[in-house]
Design an enzyme around this catalytic site. Structure first.
Site, PDB file in Angstrom:
ATOM      1  N   TRP A 112       0.830  -1.224   0.000  1.00  0.00           N
ATOM      2  CA  TRP A 112       0.000   0.000   0.000  1.00  0.00           C
ATOM      3  C   TRP A 112       0.859   1.267   0.000  1.00  0.00           C
ATOM      4  O   TRP A 112       1.857   1.343   0.722  1.00  0.00           O
ATOM      5  CB  TRP A 112      -0.863   0.007   1.274  1.00  0.00           C
ATOM      6  CG  TRP A 112      -1.479   1.334   1.580  1.00  0.00           C
ATOM      7  CD1 TRP A 112      -0.906   2.364   2.281  1.00  0.00           C
ATOM      8  CD2 TRP A 112      -2.772   1.796   1.198  1.00  0.00           C
ATOM      9  NE1 TRP A 112      -1.782   3.438   2.360  1.00  0.00           N
ATOM     10  CE2 TRP A 112      -2.933   3.105   1.698  1.00  0.00           C
ATOM     11  CE3 TRP A 112      -3.839   1.217   0.463  1.00  0.00           C
ATOM     12  CZ2 TRP A 112      -4.100   3.856   1.510  1.00  0.00           C
ATOM     13  CZ3 TRP A 112      -4.995   1.969   0.273  1.00  0.00           C
ATOM     14  CH2 TRP A 112      -5.111   3.260   0.797  1.00  0.00           C
ATOM     15  N   ASN A 121       0.242   5.746   0.166  1.00  0.00           N
ATOM     16  CA  ASN A 121      -0.599   6.945   0.029  1.00  0.00           C
ATOM     17  C   ASN A 121       0.268   8.192  -0.128  1.00  0.00           C
ATOM     18  O   ASN A 121       1.176   8.161  -0.976  1.00  0.00           O
ATOM     19  CB  ASN A 121      -1.730   7.020   1.069  1.00  0.00           C
ATOM     20  CG  ASN A 121      -1.364   6.970   2.529  1.00  0.00           C
ATOM     21  OD1 ASN A 121      -0.885   5.961   3.017  1.00  0.00           O
ATOM     22  ND2 ASN A 121      -1.633   8.041   3.260  1.00  0.00           N
ATOM     23  N   ASP A 122       0.005   9.231   0.597  1.00  0.00           N
ATOM     24  CA  ASP A 122       0.534  10.564   0.297  1.00  0.00           C
ATOM     25  C   ASP A 122       2.022  10.635  -0.095  1.00  0.00           C
ATOM     26  O   ASP A 122       2.872  10.044   0.578  1.00  0.00           O
ATOM     27  CB  ASP A 122       0.409  11.478   1.522  1.00  0.00           C
ATOM     28  CG  ASP A 122      -0.917  11.370   2.242  1.00  0.00           C
ATOM     29  OD1 ASP A 122      -1.774  10.598   1.815  1.00  0.00           O
ATOM     30  OD2 ASP A 122      -1.064  12.066   3.248  1.00  0.00           O
ATOM     31  N   GLN A 180       3.965   7.746   2.115  1.00  0.00           N
ATOM     32  CA  GLN A 180       3.311   6.927   3.128  1.00  0.00           C
ATOM     33  C   GLN A 180       3.215   5.493   2.595  1.00  0.00           C
ATOM     34  O   GLN A 180       2.708   5.266   1.495  1.00  0.00           O
ATOM     35  CB  GLN A 180       1.910   7.486   3.410  1.00  0.00           C
ATOM     36  CG  GLN A 180       1.931   8.906   3.966  1.00  0.00           C
ATOM     37  CD  GLN A 180       2.172   8.920   5.465  1.00  0.00           C
ATOM     38  OE1 GLN A 180       1.304   8.579   6.239  1.00  0.00           O
ATOM     39  NE2 GLN A 180       3.375   9.315   5.866  1.00  0.00           N
ATOM     40  N   TRP A 233      -4.175   0.253   4.102  1.00  0.00           N
ATOM     41  CA  TRP A 233      -3.530   1.273   4.914  1.00  0.00           C
ATOM     42  C   TRP A 233      -3.188   0.707   6.299  1.00  0.00           C
ATOM     43  O   TRP A 233      -3.982  -0.004   6.896  1.00  0.00           O
ATOM     44  CB  TRP A 233      -4.468   2.488   5.048  1.00  0.00           C
ATOM     45  CG  TRP A 233      -3.832   3.641   5.753  1.00  0.00           C
ATOM     46  CD1 TRP A 233      -3.099   4.632   5.181  1.00  0.00           C
ATOM     47  CD2 TRP A 233      -3.851   3.902   7.167  1.00  0.00           C
ATOM     48  NE1 TRP A 233      -2.652   5.491   6.154  1.00  0.00           N
ATOM     49  CE2 TRP A 233      -3.098   5.077   7.380  1.00  0.00           C
ATOM     50  CE3 TRP A 233      -4.409   3.255   8.271  1.00  0.00           C
ATOM     51  CZ2 TRP A 233      -2.914   5.629   8.645  1.00  0.00           C
ATOM     52  CZ3 TRP A 233      -4.227   3.797   9.536  1.00  0.00           C
ATOM     53  CH2 TRP A 233      -3.492   4.973   9.715  1.00  0.00           C
ATOM     54  N   TRP A 247       3.335   9.931  10.044  1.00  0.00           N
ATOM     55  CA  TRP A 247       2.421  10.403   9.009  1.00  0.00           C
ATOM     56  C   TRP A 247       3.033  11.524   8.183  1.00  0.00           C
ATOM     57  O   TRP A 247       4.210  11.836   8.312  1.00  0.00           O
ATOM     58  CB  TRP A 247       1.091  10.807   9.662  1.00  0.00           C
ATOM     59  CG  TRP A 247       0.295   9.606  10.135  1.00  0.00           C
ATOM     60  CD1 TRP A 247       0.719   8.301  10.238  1.00  0.00           C
ATOM     61  CD2 TRP A 247      -1.063   9.607  10.587  1.00  0.00           C
ATOM     62  NE1 TRP A 247      -0.291   7.507  10.702  1.00  0.00           N
ATOM     63  CE2 TRP A 247      -1.394   8.269  10.934  1.00  0.00           C
ATOM     64  CE3 TRP A 247      -2.050  10.612  10.740  1.00  0.00           C
ATOM     65  CZ2 TRP A 247      -2.669   7.931  11.414  1.00  0.00           C
ATOM     66  CZ3 TRP A 247      -3.300  10.274  11.213  1.00  0.00           C
ATOM     67  CH2 TRP A 247      -3.610   8.945  11.535  1.00  0.00           C
ATOM     68  N   GLU A 299      -6.466  18.344   5.571  1.00  0.00           N
ATOM     69  CA  GLU A 299      -5.287  17.489   5.494  1.00  0.00           C
ATOM     70  C   GLU A 299      -4.305  18.089   4.480  1.00  0.00           C
ATOM     71  O   GLU A 299      -4.700  18.796   3.553  1.00  0.00           O
ATOM     72  CB  GLU A 299      -5.687  16.076   5.053  1.00  0.00           C
ATOM     73  CG  GLU A 299      -6.611  15.377   6.042  1.00  0.00           C
ATOM     74  CD  GLU A 299      -6.829  13.909   5.703  1.00  0.00           C
ATOM     75  OE1 GLU A 299      -6.735  13.083   6.615  1.00  0.00           O
ATOM     76  OE2 GLU A 299      -7.104  13.579   4.540  1.00  0.00           O
TER      77      GLU A 299
HETATM   78  C1  FRU Z   1      -3.993  11.992   3.955  1.00  0.00           C
HETATM   79  C2  FRU Z   1      -3.604  11.485   5.346  1.00  0.00           C
HETATM   80  C3  FRU Z   1      -2.841  12.538   6.120  1.00  0.00           C
HETATM   81  C4  FRU Z   1      -2.058  11.709   7.097  1.00  0.00           C
HETATM   82  C5  FRU Z   1      -1.716  10.484   6.283  1.00  0.00           C
HETATM   83  C6  FRU Z   1      -1.699   9.204   7.056  1.00  0.00           C
HETATM   84  O1  FRU Z   1      -4.195  10.972   3.046  1.00  0.00           O
HETATM   85  O2  FRU Z   1      -4.761  11.064   6.039  1.00  0.00           O
HETATM   86  O3  FRU Z   1      -3.653  13.523   6.734  1.00  0.00           O
HETATM   87  O4  FRU Z   1      -0.916  12.371   7.560  1.00  0.00           O
HETATM   88  O5  FRU Z   1      -2.697  10.397   5.256  1.00  0.00           O
HETATM   89  O6  FRU Z   1      -1.240   8.146   6.261  1.00  0.00           O
END
Ligand code: FRU
Length: 538
Positions: A19, A21-22, A38, A46, A81, A200
């Site tokens: 996985w 993300n950001d 991430q 996640w 994060w 965010e």
């Molecule tokens: C946005 C978010 C951020 C956080 C991170 C956690 O996608 O929720 O606000 O820092 O992802 O993975």
């Protein structure tokens, strides 16, 4: 099989598995681009979040390193994060990120490269004096995250914002520091807006009123405007405003032309979230990274063993109108272009279409640029002013199959030979009271014969004077399960994730269509097959 490895992207950023993300802390430092992100090191959902780390010389070919930041101390033991990098004077990079402490309180921590002479900056040190910013009484400690890159104004103080909310009011809380270690909360937030919920991944940066150069985050003075972008947890969309920033009062005021709520301008009207820009000192440009989630079921994500990609980095500039930004895939992406086909001066009559052939197994990894000549504007459908705040709903009703006046016209990508599967990328022109309104859409409702997929239509308006120019252009980057489109040279951008079951590998086709009642002309179409770069050793 359902889990077809051909759905894996070819040239979008991705680790070999698991996985993501950001995008986090993107920067250019001593000849290398760094991207952190991430990452769940042990699964394709996640969780267990660390900062994975990759480096590149060209933003196209990537080498994966060990995770740079991972839970190890009380101030980040429950998670590492999102956050950002700042390059301090003397060419010293530092990272600020959100840690979750043992009580899952969100705090902001600092990390330094262990050894500045390691060209890859592999190891990062988190001093024991962390956190450098903790939520105080007036701050909601479970909604306090994602510090921005810091900037320095005329006073010499460093400043940054942290995303937050107070009840339903979204906020960008401002902090100041002299030494980058001791941070003091400002009396007023940089900006806030009612009923927008948690902000965010805020991003705040200057843009030049004129020219094609990006600005370093600390640049200020004449000829500069500011952009504030936020990612809205409740809608899963981002919006941005263009405005004025008063350094002395640390107040940001959006222009009247930027709606300051979730109906506002977006970088991307599709699947694009938690984005972040950085200043690229190598080419004097500002580059935007954004994340696209899967829109397949999480069972399929688990079965295929990966989820999430970063979109192609985009250069970002203020449009000459001053009202919005324009984005364009970084020029480096053109180095992946292989076999090329051209179509010129081709008229598509009402209800007509043609196939673009000649780029082989092509259409699963392609870069397509089309320029349309549009005439017969008197035939445009009437525009109901109540549609102006909801492009997406309009596109949901007027999908690619719904015949129009001027348009829908555009391309059908990742299409099966008989078009049982297709993702439509198109424009539709309407006649409003004394102007024309151009709508750009992604319609993936027929993108796959498979059941259970999330296939929303996405749309945005395009701020062009079509009656004057008589033209509109479209560029679409196609990459197996991604369709990333740029309308009118990057004024309106839309990203979709699609999962064809027939239109995969060599069975993917590309068509140009016109479902309007007037003719349109393709003045020029260029399509390139895209080669695969080195992608983190996958
Ligand atoms: C946005 C978010 C951020 C956080 C991170 C956690 O996608 O929720 O606000 O820092 O992802 O993975």
């Amino acid at each position: 099989s359902v889990v077809d490895s051909k759905l894996r992207t070819g040239y979008h950023f991705q680790p070999p598995k698991h996985w993501i993300n950001d995008p986090n802390g993107p920067m250019y430092y001593n000849g290398l681009y760094h991207l952190f992100y991430q990452y769940n090191p042990s699964g394709s959902v996640w969780g267990n979040i660390v900062w994975a780390h990759s480096v590149s010389t060209d933003l196209i070919n990537w080498v994966a390193l060990e995770p740079a930041i991972y839970p190890s101390k009380p101030f980040d033991i429950k998670g590492c994060w999102s956050g950002s990098a700042t390059i301090l004077p003397g060419n010293r990079p530092v990272i600020l990120y959100t840690g979750l402490d043992p009580r899952e309180r969100q705090v902001q921590n600092i990390a330094y490269p262990k050894n500045l002479s390691d060209p890859y900056l592999r190891e990062w040190v988190k001093p024991d004096f962390n956190p450098v910013i903790a939520p105080d009484d007036g701050v909601n400690g479970s909604a306090f995250r994602d510090p921005t890159t810091a900037w320095r104004g005329p006073s010499g103080h460093w400043k940054l914002v942290v995303g937050s909310k107070w009840n339903k009011r979204g906020k960008a809380i401002l902090y100041r520091s002299r030494d980058f270690v001791h941070w003091v909360k400002a009396k007023h937030s940089l900006h806030s807006a009612r009923d927008t919920g948690m902000w965010e991944c805020p991003d705040f940066y200057p843009v030049a009123l004129k020219g094609t150069r990006g600005l370093d985050t600390s640049v200020y003075g004449h000829g500069v405007k500011y952009v504030l972008k936020i990612s809205l947890d409740i809608t899963r969309y981002e919006y941005y405003t263009v405005g004025k920033y008063y350094h002395d009062k640390d107040k940001y005021v959006p222009d009247a032309t930027s709606a300051d709520d979730n109906t506002g301008l977006r970088y991307d009207y599709g699947n694009f979230y938690a984005s972040k820009t950085f200043f690229d000192g190598k080419k004097q440009r500002r580059i935007l990274w954004g994340w696209a989630n899967e829109s397949d079921t999480s069972d399929v994500d688990k079965a295929k063993g990966w989820a999430g990609i970063q979109m192609i980095p985009r250069t970002i500039l203020l449009d000459s109108s001053g009202r919005q930004l324009v984005q364009w895939p970084i020029e480096e992406i053109e180095s992946l272009r292989g076999k090329h086909v051209v179509v010129e001066h081709k008229r598509i009559p009402s209800g007509g279409f043609f196939e673009v052939t000649g780029i082989d197994s092509s259409q699963v990894c392609a870069d397509v640029e089309v320029s349309f000549d549009v005439s017969g504007l008197e035939k445009a459908e009437d525009f109901d002013p109540s549609w102006a705040t909801d492009a997406e709903a309009l596109c949901g009703r007027k999908t690619a199959d719904v015949k129009g006046g001027v348009g829908p016209f555009g391309v059908l990508v990742l299409a099966s030979a008989n078009m049982e599967e297709k993702t439509a990328v198109f424009f539709r022109v309407f006649k409003a009271y004394h102007k024309h309104v151009v709508l750009m859409c992604h319609d993936p409702t027929r993108s796959s014969l498979r059941a259970g997929l999330y296939k929303p239509t996405f749309a945005g308006f395009v701020d062009v004077d079509i009656a004057k120019t008589g033209k509109i252009s479209l560029r679409t980057l196609i990459d197996s399960s991604v369709v990333e489109s740029f309308g009118a040279k990057g004024k309106t951008c839309i990203t979709s994730r699609v999962y064809p079951s027939l239109a995969i590998g060599e069975d993917a086709h590309l068509f140009v269509f016109n479902n309007g009642s007037t003719d349109v002309k393709v003045s020029e179409l260029n399509a390139w097959e895209m080669k695969k770069p080195l992608m983190n050793g996958a």
